[in-house]
Write a protein that holds these residues in place. Sequence first.
Motif, short mmCIF file in Angstrom:
data_model
loop_
_atom_site.label_atom_id
_atom_site.label_comp_id
_atom_site.label_asym_id
_atom_site.label_seq_id
_atom_site.Cartn_x
_atom_site.Cartn_y
_atom_site.Cartn_z
N ARG A 46 0.82 -1.20 0.00
CA ARG A 46 0.00 0.00 0.00
C ARG A 46 0.87 1.27 0.00
O ARG A 46 0.59 2.22 -0.74
CB ARG A 46 -0.92 0.00 1.23
CG ARG A 46 -1.82 1.21 1.25
CD ARG A 46 -3.01 1.01 2.15
NE ARG A 46 -3.78 2.25 2.23
CZ ARG A 46 -4.94 2.34 2.87
NH1 ARG A 46 -5.44 1.28 3.47
NH2 ARG A 46 -5.58 3.48 2.89
N SER A 49 2.41 1.59 -3.47
CA SER A 49 1.55 2.08 -4.54
C SER A 49 1.33 3.59 -4.41
O SER A 49 1.24 4.28 -5.42
CB SER A 49 0.23 1.30 -4.64
OG SER A 49 -0.53 1.50 -3.49
N GLN A 162 -17.00 -4.59 -10.13
CA GLN A 162 -15.55 -4.60 -10.24
C GLN A 162 -15.05 -3.29 -10.86
O GLN A 162 -14.11 -2.67 -10.38
CB GLN A 162 -15.16 -5.78 -11.13
CG GLN A 162 -13.70 -6.18 -11.04
CD GLN A 162 -13.41 -7.32 -12.01
OE1 GLN A 162 -14.33 -7.96 -12.55
NE2 GLN A 162 -12.15 -7.59 -12.23
N ILE A 165 -15.62 -0.11 -8.47
CA ILE A 165 -14.59 0.01 -7.44
C ILE A 165 -13.29 0.52 -8.04
O ILE A 165 -12.65 1.43 -7.52
CB ILE A 165 -14.35 -1.36 -6.75
CG1 ILE A 165 -15.59 -1.77 -5.99
CG2 ILE A 165 -13.13 -1.30 -5.83
CD1 ILE A 165 -15.55 -3.17 -5.45
N TRP A 166 -12.94 -0.03 -9.20
CA TRP A 166 -11.69 0.35 -9.84
C TRP A 166 -11.70 1.84 -10.20
O TRP A 166 -10.72 2.55 -10.05
CB TRP A 166 -11.49 -0.51 -11.09
CG TRP A 166 -10.27 -0.15 -11.85
CD1 TRP A 166 -9.00 -0.54 -11.58
CD2 TRP A 166 -10.21 0.70 -12.98
NE1 TRP A 166 -8.13 0.02 -12.48
CE2 TRP A 166 -8.86 0.79 -13.36
CE3 TRP A 166 -11.15 1.40 -13.72
CZ2 TRP A 166 -8.43 1.54 -14.43
CZ3 TRP A 166 -10.74 2.15 -14.79
CH2 TRP A 166 -9.39 2.21 -15.13
N SER A 170 -7.85 3.81 -6.08
CA SER A 170 -7.54 3.27 -4.77
C SER A 170 -6.09 2.86 -4.69
O SER A 170 -5.50 2.42 -5.68
CB SER A 170 -8.42 2.06 -4.50
OG SER A 170 -7.89 1.33 -3.43
N GLN A 172 -5.22 0.66 -2.41
CA GLN A 172 -5.23 -0.57 -1.61
C GLN A 172 -5.35 -1.83 -2.45
O GLN A 172 -5.38 -2.93 -1.93
CB GLN A 172 -6.41 -0.54 -0.64
CG GLN A 172 -6.41 0.65 0.25
CD GLN A 172 -7.77 0.89 0.84
OE1 GLN A 172 -8.46 -0.04 1.21
NE2 GLN A 172 -8.17 2.15 0.89
N GLN A 173 -5.49 -1.64 -3.75
CA GLN A 173 -5.80 -2.82 -4.55
C GLN A 173 -4.58 -3.60 -5.00
O GLN A 173 -4.68 -4.74 -5.42
CB GLN A 173 -6.61 -2.40 -5.77
CG GLN A 173 -8.03 -2.03 -5.37
CD GLN A 173 -8.79 -1.46 -6.54
OE1 GLN A 173 -8.54 -1.83 -7.68
NE2 GLN A 173 -9.70 -0.57 -6.26
N MET A 174 -3.43 -2.96 -4.94
CA MET A 174 -2.26 -3.64 -5.44
C MET A 174 -1.79 -4.70 -4.45
O MET A 174 -1.63 -4.44 -3.27
CB MET A 174 -1.13 -2.63 -5.70
CG MET A 174 0.01 -3.24 -6.47
SD MET A 174 1.23 -2.02 -6.93
CE MET A 174 1.94 -1.66 -5.34
N SER A 175 -1.55 -5.90 -4.96
CA SER A 175 -1.11 -6.98 -4.09
C SER A 175 0.41 -7.01 -4.02
O SER A 175 1.10 -6.36 -4.81
CB SER A 175 -1.62 -8.31 -4.63
OG SER A 175 -0.94 -8.61 -5.83
N TYR A 238 -3.26 -0.10 -12.15
CA TYR A 238 -3.11 -0.64 -10.79
C TYR A 238 -3.93 0.11 -9.75
O TYR A 238 -4.40 -0.48 -8.78
CB TYR A 238 -1.64 -0.63 -10.37
CG TYR A 238 -0.81 -1.70 -11.04
CD1 TYR A 238 -1.02 -3.05 -10.73
CD2 TYR A 238 0.15 -1.38 -11.98
CE1 TYR A 238 -0.27 -4.03 -11.35
CE2 TYR A 238 0.90 -2.36 -12.60
CZ TYR A 238 0.68 -3.69 -12.28
OH TYR A 238 1.40 -4.66 -12.89
N CYS A 239 -4.10 1.40 -9.95
CA CYS A 239 -4.73 2.21 -8.89
C CYS A 239 -6.03 2.88 -9.33
O CYS A 239 -6.67 3.56 -8.52
CB CYS A 239 -3.77 3.29 -8.40
SG CYS A 239 -2.18 2.65 -7.91
#
Lengths: 315, 233
Positions: A46, A49, A162, A165-166, A170, A172-175, A238-239
Motif C-alpha cells: 500500500r 503504490s 468490479q 470500485i476500480w 484506490s 489498496q488494490q495492489m497486491s 493498478y490504482c
Amino acid sequence: MKQRSIQLLLITGILLLLLSWVHLFVLQQEQGANSTLIFWEFQVPRLLSALLAGAGLSLSGLLMQNLFQNPMAGPYVLGINSGASLFISILILGAAPVFLNELSYVSAAMIGAFLAASFMFVVSKRVQNIQSLLVIGLMFASFTGAIEAVLQSFAAPEQVKQLFIWNMGSLQQMSAAQAPWMATLIVFGMATTLFLVKGLNAMVLGDAHALQLGVKVKQLKIAILFVTALLAGSITAYCGPIAFVGLAIPNLARALLKTQDHLLLILFSVLAGSCFLVAIDVLILLLDPWLSLPVNVLTAVIGAPYVAYLMLRQR
Amino acid sequence: MITIQHAQVGYQTTLIDIAQLALPEGQLYALIGRNGSGKSTLLQSLIGQLPLRAGSISIGSFSLEELQKNAALRSTQVAYVASMFAGVEALTLRAYVSLGRVPHLGAFGRLQASDLEIVDEVLKALNLSDLAQKDTRKLSDGERQLASLARAIVQDTPLMVLDEPASFLDYFNRELLLDQLEQWVQQKPERTAVFSSHDIDLCLQKGIPMLVLHQHKLTLLDKPSKQEVMALL
C-alpha cells in the motif's frame, strides 16, 4: 539558486522518508496486529503504490506540460486516464476471463493511454488556446465515459461492481505480487526520462527554437508520448484514475524551484508527488474510523482549488 | 564562405531569385529591404528552416540540404536569433543564454564549468550580468533581444543569422549590438554574420557591407554610399 534547489530536494526527500514511516506506523496501529506477514503482504504494497503512483503521475504531468508547451496540461484533465479506463472496461467486460491477467490489464491501459495522448496531441495542433484544449479533454472524458456506460449495460452485475470500485481510484488494490511489476514499469519510465533532459530543457523555447539547437524534436515528442502512456497507463491499471496530482505537482515544482532545468524538476516532481499521495493516504487512514474516502475525493479537495488558483493567476 | 547559386526563395511562389552570390567569411552583412520584400523569408531559407524552391546554398563545407536533414549538425554550424523572444516563466536570463550551449553538451545535457564561464563572459560583454538571475518574462523587450544575441554567441557557430535584432534596442544598445557582432565575426576566421535591419544610416556609418533586396533580386554592395542604396530601394 542551485543551492536552494538542492536544499529543497533534500527537505522533500526527508519529508518523504518521514511520511512513509508515519504511513507504516498508522497502518500498523489500525491493523492492531504486529506480524511480518501483514507488514510485507499488506502494509508495504500500500505504501509502495502511493509512492509509485505519486511519482509517476507527477512525472507524466511534467512531461505532458512540456509536450503541450502548457502548464495546464496533465494526464487527467486531458483525458489520458479516460483512454486507459475505456480500454480496461472493454477488457473487463469484453474479454474472456482467461485473458484477464496482469499483462492484459496493464497493456490495455497503456494502449488506451497512448491512443488518448496521441489523439489529444494531434488535436492540440489545431486549437488556438488551452481553454479549448481543456474543454476537448473534458468532452473526450465524457465520451469515453458514455461508451463505458453503454458497455456496462450489457455486463453482469459482478463485472459492473468490479469496474465501479476500480474507477474510484484506490491505493489498496495492489497486491504484494503486483508491486514489483508496477515498480519496474515506473522506475523504467523515470530512468528513460533522464535521457530526455537535454531535449526537454530546449523544448521550453518552442519547437522551432529547439530544432535550431539541434534537438530531434519529432523523436523527442514520440518518446514523451510513450513514457507518458507507460506511466499514466500502468498507474491507472493498478490504482484506477487519480486526479490532479499530475497537473498540480509540476506547477508546484516550477513555482518553488524557479527553474526550467528539467533534471531538477523531474527529481522534485517525483519526490513531491510521492509525498503528496503518501500524505493523502495517511489522511485516509486517519479518517477511516469515521468515514472511508476514496483517493480521488481527497486529491480533488486539495488539487482542484490549487489548479483553479493557477488558472486565475495566469491571466 | 556562403555560396548561393540559382536559388529561388519563397513559400508558395518565388519571392527572391538569386542567380549567383558569394559571401566571403570574416564579415558582417546587413540585409536591407523594404517592408514585405522578403527579408525574413530569405533568412528562414538561409538557416535551413524553409527549403529552397530551386537552386542551392552552401554554408562552409556543407550544403543546405545536408544541414536541413541533420538538426544536430546544423546546430553546430548555424545560430539563429528570431526577431522576438517572449520569455518563458521560471527561465532565468542566464539559464536561457546557457541553452545556447545545448549543441555542445553531452547526453544528459549538464553544463560544465567551462560552459558557464563562456556564458558569464558573454553576459558581461553585453552588460547583462546584473540581470542574470531575472525571470525572462520580467525583462524588457530590449533586454530579451540582447539575451537572444548572447544565446547565439555562446552557441559558437561559423554562421549567425539575425532577424531584425535591433528592433527593440535603444540607441546605445544598437551600437553595442553592431560592435559585438563585428567583434564576433573577427574572433574566428570562419565566422560570418547576416542580420536584417532598417537602420541604414547606422550601417553606412559603420561601413558594413549591405545585401539589398529589391524587385526580387539580391545585390551585394561592399562600401556603398547612401545614394547607391536608396537608388536600389
